[in-house]
Write an enzyme that holds these catalytic residues in place. Structure first.
Site, PDB file in Angstrom:
ATOM      1  N   CYS A  34       0.869  -1.183   0.000  1.00  0.00           N
ATOM      2  CA  CYS A  34       0.000   0.000   0.000  1.00  0.00           C
ATOM      3  C   CYS A  34       0.903   1.230   0.000  1.00  0.00           C
ATOM      4  O   CYS A  34       1.923   1.242   0.695  1.00  0.00           O
ATOM      5  CB  CYS A  34      -0.924  -0.016   1.229  1.00  0.00           C
ATOM      6  SG  CYS A  34      -1.997   1.416   1.350  1.00  0.00           S
ATOM      7  N   GLU A  63       1.757  -4.455  -5.300  1.00  0.00           N
ATOM      8  CA  GLU A  63       0.621  -5.368  -5.165  1.00  0.00           C
ATOM      9  C   GLU A  63      -0.605  -4.773  -5.845  1.00  0.00           C
ATOM     10  O   GLU A  63      -0.874  -3.583  -5.751  1.00  0.00           O
ATOM     11  CB  GLU A  63       0.346  -5.617  -3.677  1.00  0.00           C
ATOM     12  CG  GLU A  63      -0.723  -6.653  -3.402  1.00  0.00           C
ATOM     13  CD  GLU A  63      -0.882  -6.949  -1.925  1.00  0.00           C
ATOM     14  OE1 GLU A  63      -1.957  -7.419  -1.529  1.00  0.00           O
ATOM     15  OE2 GLU A  63       0.086  -6.692  -1.170  1.00  0.00           O
TER      16      GLU A  63
END
Length: 555
Positions: A418, A452
């Site tokens: 993140c 990700e």
């Protein structure tokens, strides 16, 4: 219940005593049973079965009414609008009621529609809610797809539109989306082999460039007066007039983005993830900034319903009022994030924070980040992650610029889970610094990294820009004739899949005679170099020599 009902139907009183009428009825019942009146017994059994089932579903409303003067509640939880909504079918009903039920049960083969149906509690809109925009009747929606709205994000009046105009715009947007979808389906075939734009795409690109050239460089005097009058008349209760500020094409793009965001918020409201503005934090006071939030974050309800949150910019604790924040800041001893400072150059520092050692800080950081991220789902399970927090220092402390998190042991070699740049530091180069720092750690670990998925909209834009810059810099410094994607990946630590997708977007990857070729587009390289020269020696770059970090054990 069956035994009690049998005694009740036989004439016994509710208190166990018999009067003259009930005794006579018992004798009549006994005489009928002695005559072999079996059908009545069967009817009695059926009636007792139905009453036992209804007694399990329906509370004893009569007993409740004896002790409470307020009207009984229907199964929907609301006060009944008529007596027909009450379903009084309990074993303690009066003898006359039992006789009427016995009479009804004699026609047991008929439809049981004489019992009142329960209302289904299904409300799409709460008509007690009103749009906060002054003068708005809550009719219409910015998307043109809903009949009512309850928030400013869907208010046509706030956006200086009418409900009919919103519907017309929605129809035109749907037609354009269908046309674009058909073009994408036809162009998706053999996408690798045909990287050059089609003639239709080229014409459209020229039209867009022509429309953007024709935009006004500035507002005329009459237009400025009109804008000022609108601002003075409505203040912050209306959106500023946007006409003639930019080209019609860009304005329409902005309107589409507004409608899409409003539709997403409406879906969240219908799903119950947010209510009509009651449990969504609108603004936060963070240091010397007041920030408007973008998305819902799962703060505790007692804080979320306030609408405004006060956050300490050093320890990230959240509070309910300005007074509590002021008292906290007088006692707070934190001036920088916890953990180890692994990078420092000038006023920029990066701290490595372990989610297991500093759990509360990392949880507060995730809750804060969710206010500005759409796809984030991690809030409380922070122990398997490392957080790299970038700060900018001054004489009052180290102020939060942004952060990224990564798994301690990633099976797929993700170097970012993140990533966020705080809104007050966006469009200043800090996002690319965070991305560059994550790839610097991958180089030290001697690994190839990738973020990700899924990436947020702003995250995808930042990564595409970073990958483009890395590839063009590599092409500029490359002196050989044959180039390998594997070599580029090893030198830059960028995943080969990301390299290929970036080359395709830059139209630098061609398929010719059964082979994929990388084209060195000198025009793109010259354009990048001109920007680099214009930017000069900016301090918004990561210096590898300033990194003091060794990979954690087990990674």
């Amino acid at each position: 219940l069956q035994t009690q009902l049998t005694r009740h139907m036989a004439g016994s009183g509710s208190d166990g005593t018999e009067d003259s009428d009930s005794s006579a009825e018992r004798e009549q019942t006994n005489s009928s049973e002695s005559d072999g009146n079996m059908p009545k017994r069967q009817r009695l059994t059926r009636a007792s079965t139905r009453l036992s089932q209804s007694s399990q579903d329906t509370p004893d409303l009569k007993r409740t009414a004896d002790h409470d003067e307020s009207p009984p509640l229907t199964p929907t939880g609301n006060a009944p609008s008529s007596e027909s909504e009450l379903d009084i079918s309990s074993p303690n009903a009066s003898h006359d009621e039992s006789q009427s039920k016995d009479q009804a049960n004699r026609d047991s083969d008929k439809d049981l529609s004489h019992r009142p149906k329960r209302r289904r509690c299904h409300e799409t809109y709460n008509f007690n809610m009103k749009c906060p925009t002054p003068g708005c009747n809550s009719l219409g929606h910015l998307t043109g797809k809903h009949e009512r709205h309850f928030a400013v994000s869907g208010c046509p009046l706030y956006h200086n539109l009418s409900a009919d105009e919103c519907k017309v715009k929605a129809i035109s947007r749907e037609k354009q989306e269908e046309e674009l979808k058909g073009q994408e389906e036809s162009n998706s075939r053999h996408a690798t082999r045909h990287q050059t734009p089609t003639p239709k795409q080229s014409r459209y690109k020229e039209q867009v460039a022509e429309m953007r050239k024709g935009r006004n460089s500035g507002l005329q005097k009459e237009q400025k007066e009109k804008h000022m009058e609108n601002r003075q008349a409505h203040g912050n209760t209306r959106e500023p007039l946007l006409e003639n500020i930019t080209s019609d094409y860009d304005l329409e793009l902005f309107r589409k983005a507004q409608a899409r965001a409003s539709e997403d918020l409406e879906k969240l409201r219908i799903q119950g993830q947010i209510t009509e503005g009651s449990n969504m934090i609108k603004t936060i006071l963070f240091g010397r900034y007041e920030l408007d939030t973008w998305y819902h974050s799962p703060y505790p309800e007692e804080y979320a319903r306030l609408g405004r949150l006060y956050v300490c910019e050093f320890c990230l604790k959240y509070m309910k009022s300005q007074t509590i924040l002021r008292r906290h800041m007088a006692k707070c001893v934190w001036k920088h994030p916890p953990g180890d400072e692994v990078y420092r150059k000038g006023a920029i520092s990066v701290f490595e924070v372990d989610g297991k050692k500093n759990k509360i800080y990392c949880q507060n950081l995730c809750l804060l980040a969710k206010l500005f991220l759409d796809h984030k789902t991690l809030y409380y399970d922070v122990e398997p992650f490392l957080f790299y927090v970038m700060t900018e220092a001054d004489n009052t402390g180290c102020h939060l610029v942004g952060y990224f998190s990564k798994e301690k042991n990633s099976f797929l070699n993700y170097n970012v889970s993140c990533i966020l740049t705080m809104p007050q530091y966006m469009r200043q180069g800090f996002g690319k610094m965070l991305i560059d720092f994550s790839y610097l750690l991958s180089k030290v670990e001697e690994k190839v990294g990738s973020p990700e998925r899924p990436l947020s909209d702003l995250g995808l834009i930042s990564y595409r820009s970073y990958w483009k810059e890395v590839l063009l810099r590599y092409m500029y410094n490359f002196q050989g004739k044959e180039i390998s994607i594997k070599e580029i990946s090893q030198e830059t630590a960028v995943n080969p899949v990301d390299i290929v997708s970036t080359l395709q977007s830059l139209q630098m990857l061609k398929y010719w005679k059964g082979k994929h070729l990388v084209l060195k587009r000198q025009d793109l390289i010259d354009e990048w170099k001109a920007k680099e020269i214009k930017r000069g020696n900016s301090n918004k770059t990561i210096d590898p020599s300033s990194l003091k970090w060794t990979p954690p054990k087990g990674t």
